[in-house]
Design a protein around this motif. Structure first.
Motif, PDB file in Angstrom:
ATOM      1  N   LEU A  97     -14.414  19.694 -16.813  1.00  0.00           N
ATOM      2  CA  LEU A  97     -14.240  18.869 -18.008  1.00  0.00           C
ATOM      3  C   LEU A  97     -13.393  17.637 -17.696  1.00  0.00           C
ATOM      4  O   LEU A  97     -13.711  16.521 -18.126  1.00  0.00           O
ATOM      5  N   ARG A  98     -12.332  17.830 -16.925  1.00  0.00           N
ATOM      6  CA  ARG A  98     -11.464  16.695 -16.579  1.00  0.00           C
ATOM      7  C   ARG A  98     -12.207  15.677 -15.717  1.00  0.00           C
ATOM      8  O   ARG A  98     -12.099  14.471 -15.940  1.00  0.00           O
ATOM      9  N   THR A  99     -12.966  16.158 -14.743  1.00  0.00           N
ATOM     10  CA  THR A  99     -13.672  15.227 -13.846  1.00  0.00           C
ATOM     11  C   THR A  99     -14.788  14.495 -14.580  1.00  0.00           C
ATOM     12  O   THR A  99     -15.084  13.339 -14.251  1.00  0.00           O
ATOM     13  N   ARG A 100     -15.390  15.134 -15.567  1.00  0.00           N
ATOM     14  CA  ARG A 100     -16.458  14.481 -16.318  1.00  0.00           C
ATOM     15  C   ARG A 100     -15.945  13.222 -17.005  1.00  0.00           C
ATOM     16  O   ARG A 100     -16.603  12.180 -17.004  1.00  0.00           O
ATOM     17  N   ASP A 101     -14.748  13.303 -17.562  1.00  0.00           N
ATOM     18  CA  ASP A 101     -14.172  12.147 -18.246  1.00  0.00           C
ATOM     19  C   ASP A 101     -13.850  11.020 -17.259  1.00  0.00           C
ATOM     20  O   ASP A 101     -14.082   9.843 -17.547  1.00  0.00           O
ATOM     21  N   VAL A 102     -13.310  11.380 -16.107  1.00  0.00           N
ATOM     22  CA  VAL A 102     -13.010  10.375 -15.081  1.00  0.00           C
ATOM     23  C   VAL A 102     -14.293   9.703 -14.609  1.00  0.00           C
ATOM     24  O   VAL A 102     -14.364   8.477 -14.448  1.00  0.00           O
ATOM     25  N   PHE A 103     -15.325  10.504 -14.390  1.00  0.00           N
ATOM     26  CA  PHE A 103     -16.592   9.990 -13.888  1.00  0.00           C
ATOM     27  C   PHE A 103     -17.232   9.037 -14.893  1.00  0.00           C
ATOM     28  O   PHE A 103     -17.812   8.006 -14.516  1.00  0.00           O
TER      29      PHE A 103
END
Length: 367
Positions: free
Chosen positions: A170-176
């Motif tokens: 979930l955290r990486t999705r936002d960064v991406f």
């Protein structure tokens, strides 16, 4: 003395990992991932095999893997363990990068990438060689745009299926998502700049930051921090380190686009001059040149038929007015500042040293 990160992930491996190891593992992860999707596409129709060669050339044949490396070490420096989920997540950024390069080459009309025909040129050549109907160049551009779109989709899919924990995913999705948005915005700034006349140094730096710097260094580090579940202090330190290194990376790219050896860079000599790129180097030249020099710049910059004599004349102008030295000084200042930030950042010793080495290699490269 810097404060060491207390990892919330699994204990880090006791075996020393090098960037050479990571680069090789990223290549294997990409190869396996693309093989799976080649089978999926093959079921759609045999025609899709036309995309196989340019896809392989764009993703698997060479490349520095800078973005995956910054993402990997961004995670490890923040205390994450070394595992294949991290490798796959980092590798997804190479697919995003390949997408950007393919579209960039179409927009710029570039003939070469890494010493090979760019994707749209290779696809046009294959069309021509097969004796197919229609305009080969128009087909090549259209097919390359679709290939780039495919890689953009696959980059998100590779990240989503990397095997990260649910919170990390979930955290990486936002960064991406932010990374892709800023990349597109930066690309537009780049193609828009030549249409607006002379660009001052400050605006050229903003273009450099968004077109390349943020998505090369800052966003990958933030993605690594997201994998590790790093605290805000680490994310802030990454930004303070990444922005100057990212700018220095693009400034080096600007110098190579004018002065680089084509046998090393894999791109035609002086290509940025023919394309009329409004880089910091060109902005500094315009500020420092005499009236005659500015007239020469206005006349020859952006001429697609610029010959070697024209390239030489513009190079001499850039050197003689001091713009080249100014950009070299800007690179050195940004590198020094970024490395000082890194020295005091709350990171693991292993990760700090890897990021230091990676940053210096990115800024001092010859290609």
């Amino acid at each position: 003395m810097s404060t060491q990160v207390q990892s919330t992930a699994r204990p880090a491996s006791r075996l020393k990992v090098t960037s050479v190891d990571v680069r090789a593992r990223v290549g294997l992860a990409l190869e396996a991932f693309l093989a799976d999707y080649a089978a999926v596409l093959g079921r759609v129709g045999d025609e899709l095999s036309d995309l196989e060669a340019p896809l392989q050339a764009s993703v698997l044949a060479g490349g520095k893997r800078l973005r995956p490396l910054f993402a990997y070490w961004g995670a490890r420096a923040a205390g994450a363990s070394d595992d294949e989920a991290l490798i796959r997540a980092a590798a997804s950024l190479e697919l995003l990068h390949a997408f950007a390069l393919i579209h960039d080459d179409v927009m710029d009309g570039s003939d070469l990438r890494r010493g090979r025909p760019s994707a749209h040129r290779a696809l046009a050549a294959a069309h021509r060689a097969a004796g197919r109907h229609g305009d080969p160049d128009r087909y090549g551009s259209a097919a390359a745009i679709l290939l780039g779109d495919l890689l953009l989709v696959l980059s998100e899919q590779m990240l989503a299926t990397a095997g990260l924990s649910a919170p990390a995913a979930l955290r990486t999705r936002d960064v991406f998502a932010t990374m892709r948005l800023e990349l597109m915005a930066g690309q537009y700034l780049d193609i828009s700049a030549p249409t607006r006349g002379g660009v001052p140094v400050e605006r050229a730096l903003r273009i450099a930051q968004y077109k390349s710097g943020k998505y090369t260094v800052e966003a990958p580090l933030h993605l690594g921090a997201a994998v590790a579940g790093a605290p805000a202090a680490v994310v802030d330190a990454y930004t303070a380190f990444a922005l100057p290194i990212g700018e220095a990376f693009q400034l080096r790219d600007d110098l190579l686009g004018v002065f680089g050896d084509s046998d090393v860079t894999g791109k035609p000599s002086g290509e940025d001059l023919r394309e009329g790129k409004q880089t910091v180097l060109i902005a500094a030249t315009r500020e420092r040149a005499t009236d005659a020099g500015r007239a020469l710049l206005a006349e020859r910059l952006g001429d697609p038929g610029l010959d070697e004599a024209g390239v030489t004349a513009l190079r001499e102008l850039i050197v003689d007015c001091g713009a080249r030295d100014r950009v070299e000084k800007m690179i050195a200042e940004r590198r020094t500042h970024a490395l000082a930030v890194l020295e005091h950042a709350p990171l693991t010793d292993e990760g700090r040293e890897a990021l230091r080495t990676l940053a210096v290699a990115a800024v001092d490269r010859a290609a």
